[in-house]
Design a protein around this motif. Structure first.
Motif, short mmCIF file in Angstrom:
data_model
loop_
_atom_site.label_atom_id
_atom_site.label_comp_id
_atom_site.label_asym_id
_atom_site.label_seq_id
_atom_site.Cartn_x
_atom_site.Cartn_y
_atom_site.Cartn_z
N ALA A 188 2.87 16.20 3.91
CA ALA A 188 2.22 15.47 2.81
C ALA A 188 2.67 14.01 2.80
O ALA A 188 1.84 13.10 2.66
N ILE A 189 3.96 13.77 2.98
CA ILE A 189 4.48 12.40 2.99
C ILE A 189 3.85 11.61 4.13
O ILE A 189 3.47 10.44 3.97
N SER A 190 3.71 12.23 5.29
CA SER A 190 3.09 11.56 6.43
C SER A 190 1.65 11.19 6.13
O SER A 190 1.18 10.09 6.46
N ASN A 191 0.92 12.10 5.49
CA ASN A 191 -0.48 11.84 5.16
C ASN A 191 -0.62 10.76 4.09
O ASN A 191 -1.52 9.91 4.17
N ILE A 192 0.27 10.76 3.13
CA ILE A 192 0.26 9.73 2.09
C ILE A 192 0.58 8.37 2.69
O ILE A 192 -0.04 7.35 2.36
N GLU A 193 1.55 8.33 3.60
CA GLU A 193 1.88 7.08 4.28
C GLU A 193 0.66 6.55 5.03
O GLU A 193 0.39 5.34 5.02
N LEU A 194 -0.10 7.44 5.68
CA LEU A 194 -1.30 7.02 6.39
C LEU A 194 -2.28 6.35 5.43
O LEU A 194 -2.91 5.34 5.76
N ILE A 226 -3.28 15.49 -2.09
CA ILE A 226 -2.69 15.75 -0.78
C ILE A 226 -1.49 16.68 -0.91
O ILE A 226 -1.34 17.63 -0.14
N ARG A 227 -0.64 16.41 -1.89
CA ARG A 227 0.54 17.27 -2.08
C ARG A 227 0.13 18.71 -2.38
O ARG A 227 0.72 19.66 -1.85
N LYS A 228 -0.89 18.89 -3.21
CA LYS A 228 -1.37 20.24 -3.53
C LYS A 228 -1.94 20.92 -2.31
O LYS A 228 -1.72 22.12 -2.09
N LEU A 229 -2.69 20.16 -1.50
CA LEU A 229 -3.28 20.73 -0.30
C LEU A 229 -2.22 21.28 0.64
O LEU A 229 -2.32 22.41 1.13
N PHE A 230 -1.17 20.49 0.89
CA PHE A 230 -0.15 20.94 1.83
C PHE A 230 0.74 22.03 1.26
O PHE A 230 1.23 22.88 1.99
N ARG A 231 0.91 22.03 -0.07
CA ARG A 231 1.63 23.16 -0.67
C ARG A 231 0.83 24.44 -0.51
O ARG A 231 1.40 25.52 -0.27
N ARG A 232 -0.48 24.32 -0.60
CA ARG A 232 -1.35 25.49 -0.52
C ARG A 232 -1.33 26.10 0.88
O ARG A 232 -1.33 27.33 1.03
N ILE A 233 -1.32 25.25 1.90
CA ILE A 233 -1.34 25.78 3.28
C ILE A 233 0.06 26.07 3.80
O ILE A 233 0.22 26.67 4.85
N GLY A 234 1.07 25.65 3.03
CA GLY A 234 2.45 25.80 3.50
C GLY A 234 2.90 27.24 3.64
O GLY A 234 3.77 27.53 4.46
N TRP A 235 2.28 28.14 2.87
CA TRP A 235 2.76 29.52 2.89
C TRP A 235 2.48 30.23 4.20
O TRP A 235 3.24 31.10 4.62
N GLY A 242 -8.61 4.67 12.53
CA GLY A 242 -8.28 3.26 12.65
C GLY A 242 -9.15 2.35 11.82
O GLY A 242 -9.20 1.15 12.07
N ALA A 243 -9.83 2.90 10.80
CA ALA A 243 -10.70 2.08 9.95
C ALA A 243 -9.95 1.70 8.66
O ALA A 243 -9.28 2.53 8.06
N PRO A 244 -10.07 0.44 8.23
CA PRO A 244 -9.43 0.04 6.98
C PRO A 244 -10.24 0.47 5.77
O PRO A 244 -11.45 0.23 5.71
N TYR A 245 -9.58 1.12 4.81
CA TYR A 245 -10.29 1.56 3.61
C TYR A 245 -9.27 1.95 2.55
O TYR A 245 -8.28 2.60 2.85
N ASP A 246 -9.52 1.56 1.33
CA ASP A 246 -8.59 1.86 0.23
C ASP A 246 -8.94 3.22 -0.39
O ASP A 246 -9.66 3.30 -1.39
N TRP A 247 -8.42 4.28 0.23
CA TRP A 247 -8.70 5.62 -0.28
C TRP A 247 -7.50 6.27 -0.95
O TRP A 247 -7.62 7.35 -1.53
N MET A 248 -6.35 5.62 -0.91
CA MET A 248 -5.16 6.22 -1.49
C MET A 248 -4.91 5.69 -2.90
O MET A 248 -4.79 4.48 -3.10
N ASP A 249 -4.83 6.59 -3.87
CA ASP A 249 -4.40 6.26 -5.22
C ASP A 249 -3.56 7.43 -5.73
O ASP A 249 -3.29 8.38 -4.99
N GLU A 250 -3.13 7.39 -6.98
CA GLU A 250 -2.26 8.44 -7.49
C GLU A 250 -2.94 9.80 -7.49
O GLU A 250 -2.31 10.82 -7.18
N ALA A 251 -4.24 9.82 -7.82
CA ALA A 251 -4.96 11.10 -7.84
C ALA A 251 -5.06 11.69 -6.43
O ALA A 251 -4.88 12.90 -6.24
N MET A 252 -5.33 10.84 -5.45
CA MET A 252 -5.41 11.31 -4.07
C MET A 252 -4.05 11.78 -3.58
O MET A 252 -3.95 12.78 -2.87
N GLU A 253 -3.00 11.08 -3.94
CA GLU A 253 -1.65 11.48 -3.54
C GLU A 253 -1.34 12.88 -4.05
O GLU A 253 -0.81 13.72 -3.31
N GLU A 254 -1.68 13.15 -5.30
CA GLU A 254 -1.43 14.48 -5.86
C GLU A 254 -2.30 15.53 -5.18
O GLU A 254 -1.87 16.66 -4.93
#
Length: 275
Positions: free
Chosen positions: A176-182, A147-156, A133-145
């Protein structure tokens, strides 16, 4: 009706609460005590709260539930958005006949709890936000990618664990979409006004160190951003900063969380006596 303006049930209830296109597995300990609704981490389950609940004891009415496609029983849905998660809090409380409640959220659940408390000032007794619940600007294009790689890796291996309830019955892309939305919801321009407008007591219990997927001091930078939040809103304070990590806080520092719940409840009672 209880003194908190809610209906009570005398015995524990466990069952499914239908909402929209899904159904949520809910447990309600019942009784006349202050209702406390617990909101889980993004992909965790209601069982994570058992130590906090045990420390608080039977004098409270504990309501836990598994979010959409989480745990062993909650059903899948076509909608896993943040907005549906906030609305599901209302659905669970309505199904259990609870009007006013103290809301406790960990991690992702901290953001949900903050939004719910902000939107329901007449219904929220207060909120305890556990390393979330803390406000912080941690999401950018590099972070989005990342996150997607992380969830693809654990998806198997996720399908192998789904029958245990340890991982959600969501695809890697949905997670991944849920985490990016967060990440977008967490931005200062989004989360800051939510916290600034809260009019009920809020207490943070903060962990130390890293969380799954974080690097370096990312988590500590996010936590330090709360200094400005508490300076702007006198209703919000940090109750404790503990040694546990983000992932272990409910297990190792449940007493600090329970203490924060008691603190918020006492503030609500004190406020009620003044009115």
């Amino acid at each position: 009706m209880t003194k908190n303006g809610t209906s009570s049930t005398t015995s524990q209830w466990t069952g499914m609460v239908p909402v929209d296109d899904t159904a949520l597995a809910v447990t309600d300990t019942g009784g006349p005590g202050i209702p406390v609704v617990y909101i889980n981490g993004q992909f965790s389950t209601q069982g994570y709260w058992r130590r906090v609940i045990a420390d608080l004891g039977t004098g409270w009415r504990h309501i836990t539930y598994d979010e959409r496609a989480r745990g062993k029983k909650s059903k899948r849905s076509a909608d896993y958005s943040f907005e549906t998660v906030v609305r599901d809090v209302d659905a669970v409380l309505a199904a259990r006949g609870v009007d006013r409640a103290l809301v406790v959220g960990w991690s992702y659940g901290g953001y949900v709890a903050a939004h719910w408390a902000n939107r329901n000032p007449g219904r929220a007794l207060g909120a305890v936000l556990v390393d979330g619940g803390a406000p912080y600007d941690w999401m950018d294009e590099a972070m989005e990618e990342r996150i997607r790689k992380l969830f693809r890796r654990i998806g198997w291996f996720s399908p192998l664990l789904r029958p245990t309830g340890l991982v959600p019955r969501m695809t890697a892309e949905q997670q991944a979409i849920s985490n990016i939305e967060l990440g977008r919801i967490s931005r200062e321009r989004e989360m800051g006004p939510v916290l600034d407008n809260i009019t009920v007591p809020v207490r943070y219990v903060l962990a130390s160190g890293v969380s799954f997927g974080s690097k370096g001091d990312e988590q500590e930078r996010i936590r330090r951003g709360l200094t400005a939040v508490t300076a702007r809103n006198a209703n919000i304070e940090i109750s404790a900063k503990v040694a546990s990590t983000h992932g272990s806080i409910l297990k190792k520092d449940f007493r600090a969380i329970a203490a924060a719940v008691r603190e918020v409840a006492a503030l609500d009672r004190a406020g009620a006596r003044k009115t």
